[in-house]
Design an enzyme around this catalytic site. Structure first.
Site, PDB file in Angstrom:
ATOM      1  N   HIS A   1       0.820  -1.218   0.000  1.00  8.23           N
ATOM      2  CA  HIS A   1       0.000   0.000   0.000  1.00  8.23           C
ATOM      3  C   HIS A   1       0.855   1.268   0.000  1.00  8.23           C
ATOM      4  O   HIS A   1       0.334   2.372  -0.168  1.00  8.23           O
ATOM      5  CB  HIS A   1      -0.926   0.004   1.217  1.00  8.23           C
ATOM      6  CG  HIS A   1      -2.315   0.461   0.887  1.00  8.23           C
ATOM      7  ND1 HIS A   1      -2.563   1.578   0.125  1.00  8.23           N
ATOM      8  CD2 HIS A   1      -3.531  -0.055   1.215  1.00  8.23           C
ATOM      9  CE1 HIS A   1      -3.869   1.737   0.005  1.00  8.23           C
ATOM     10  NE2 HIS A   1      -4.478   0.752   0.642  1.00  8.23           N
TER      11      HIS A   1
ATOM     12  N   ASP B   1      -2.371   3.161  -4.232  1.00 10.54           N
ATOM     13  CA  ASP B   1      -3.623   3.060  -3.506  1.00 10.54           C
ATOM     14  C   ASP B   1      -4.538   2.021  -4.159  1.00 10.54           C
ATOM     15  O   ASP B   1      -4.195   1.414  -5.181  1.00 10.54           O
ATOM     16  CB  ASP B   1      -4.311   4.422  -3.445  1.00 10.54           C
ATOM     17  CG  ASP B   1      -3.505   5.430  -2.654  1.00 10.54           C
ATOM     18  OD1 ASP B   1      -2.860   5.012  -1.675  1.00 10.54           O
ATOM     19  OD2 ASP B   1      -3.500   6.616  -3.025  1.00 10.54           O
TER      20      ASP B   1
END
Length: 490
Positions: free
Chosen positions: A461, A465
């Site tokens: 992450h 995104d």
């Protein structure tokens, strides 16, 4: 000759009969002026400083910080008119070699014993009597009233040459009182909170206040009271649990003696280290989607039929998925990267070195297809077959197992539908592929039996995104459902 006078806790007014010592403002041996504040106390209504009506040398203090005293109880004694600390307070309270600090304040007291009431003159600067040299003879003690002779926890003082006196029983960190690692009195939102804690024997210095700057609120004390009650109720259960735990431990110890221990070394150890590092360092997330692979299976059958019986090696489903991955990474290069934690930089890699998970007798290995972005499906399939054979025979070199930038994990060969893969550190993503099997599916508005596969993408992450990860996975699914989409990138 000095006269030792006793100063008692004065009438605090408003019907209050007791107060708690929050913080001492003077120490034994200090020179105090008339009406100088000597102690900070807290009542049920307010926190105030109490001035001493006498000027002289403090010879004793009665009560430690946190102690509750009734009105009229002794607070401290002062040697009025003394030119040095009386020896009665401590053998080391006299001046060194006869040297001492003179007391400039008048010997007579102001007579003011009300809290907050004084002469209005500025308080004199605090001065400390120099400590007595080790082994020096103490000066004769003047007559001291019986109240001052009574031992008190904080009255006696011990001098270390060249340092300030520390009261007996006042360990390091407790002289000024430490609350949650900070010196000074415990900050509470109101005296009523302090009284509530005292009634339930809650130590405020052990609480962490939830208010501004650690201020202890009523809710903090209520929570501490509730926890204390739960702990008391749990004691009988804890005793029974301890007995059961002991019995379990005995059984576990006996079983452990017969257990087989397998060292984590070689390939198994390397895999364990890499997976543990991945879980520790990479904040991963997973998304997945079901895709209709019927058209992909039909395209593969057509490719292999066109090659004929001797037209070359067959194209595998894994090779087609690998080619789809390289096309998707060209569209979403964020997932073909790594994170340089030391430099706090995302490093996007120019080429795709595609790893694929292979299960062998020696453990899980991940061979790497170099420059997969420059290969077609047939070339990728041939390289996968070659590396798989080397993995099975244990002949893979270290160079063939390192340097990957993205990994494809086909766990469908084990007969499972889905998984949440662990990223192959230091890569940024891994695509997982479940088994392809007939399932009911809505196709062209009608219910039909189709070849369905579940695809899952685990990604770092930090590098992207959910929108990027979802776009990548959707593109892969579109290529699986409509292989013609892939033709646009060939």
């Amino acid at each position: 000759m000095a006269q030792v006078l006793e100063f008692k806790l004065p009438d605090l007014g408003e019907g209050l009969t007791e107060a708690e010592i929050v913080r001492w403002l003077v120490e034994v041996g200090d020179v105090v002026a008339i009406d100088q504040p000597v102690v900070e106390v807290e009542t049920a209504k307010a926190m105030v400083e109490v001035p001493c009506p006498y000027g002289g040398v403090v010879t004793a203090r009665f009560g430690e910080e946190g102690t509750e005293l009734p009105v009229g109880a002794p607070l401290l004694t002062v040697a009025v008119g003394a030119t040095e600390a009386p020896a009665s307070s401590s053998p080391a309270s006299s001046g060194e070699d006869g040297a001492s600090s003179a007391v400039d304040e008048p010997s007579a007291g102001s007579g003011n014993v009300l809290v907050g009431y004084g002469t209005g003159a500025p308080a004199a600067r605090r001065r400390r009597i120099r400590p007595e040299r080790v082994g020096a003879t103490a000066a004769p003690a003047p007559a001291v009233p019986a109240a001052a002779q009574a031992p008190a926890p904080a009255a006696a003082s011990v001098f270390v040459s060249g340092s300030a006196p520390v009261g007996a029983g006042e360990a390091a960190g407790e002289v000024n009182g430490e609350a949650n690692g900070r010196p000074g009195p415990v900050a509470v939102i109101s005296p009523l909170v302090r009284r509530l804690a005292r009634q339930h024997e809650i130590d405020l210095r052990r609480l962490t206040g939830s208010g501004p700057d650690g201020l202890i609120l009523r809710s903090d004390v209520d929570s501490a009271i509730r926890r204390a009650g739960e702990a008391v109720e749990a004691e009988p259960r804890t005793a029974a649990a301890s007995v059961a735990a002991e019995a379990t431990a005995v059984r576990a110890g006996a079983a452990a003696q017969d257990a087989e221990r397998i060292p984590l070394r070689g390939v198994r150890g390397a895999v364990a280290d890499k997976l543990s590092r991945s879980r520790t360092e990479i904040p991963d997330a997973t998304c997945w989607v079901d895709a209709d692979a019927t058209e992909l299976m039909a395209a593969r059958a057509a490719m292999n039929a066109a090659s004929g019986p001797s037209g070359g090696p067959k194209v595998s489903v894994l090779a087609l998925l690998a080619r789809i991955c390289t096309a998707a990474l060209a569209r979403y290069p964020e997932l073909n990267s790594t994170v340089d934690t030391a430099a706090r930089e995302i490093v996007r890699l120019p080429g795709v070195h595609l790893g694929f998970a292979a299960q062998t007798e020696r453990g899980l290995v991940v061979p790497v297809v170099r420059d997969a972005h420059t290969r077609n499906a047939e070339s990728i399939g041939a390289e996968i077959a070659r590396l798989t054979e080397l993995a099975r025979t244990g002949k893979l070199s270290p160079a063939q197992l390192t340097g990957g930038t993205f990994t494809l994990n086909n766990y469908g060969v084990f007969g499972v539908d889905g998984s949440t893969p662990i990223i192959n550190h230091p890569e940024a993503a891994m695509l997982g592929v479940g088994r392809i099997m007939p399932k009911p599916w809505v196709h062209n508005g009608e219910l039909a039996v189709r070849q369905v596969v579940q695809l899952s993408l685990t990604f770092d992450h930090r590098v992207c995104d959910g929108g990027t990860a979802g776009g990548f996975l959707r593109y892969v699914a579109d290529c699986v459902e409509q292989p013609a989409v892939l033709l646009r990138t060939l």
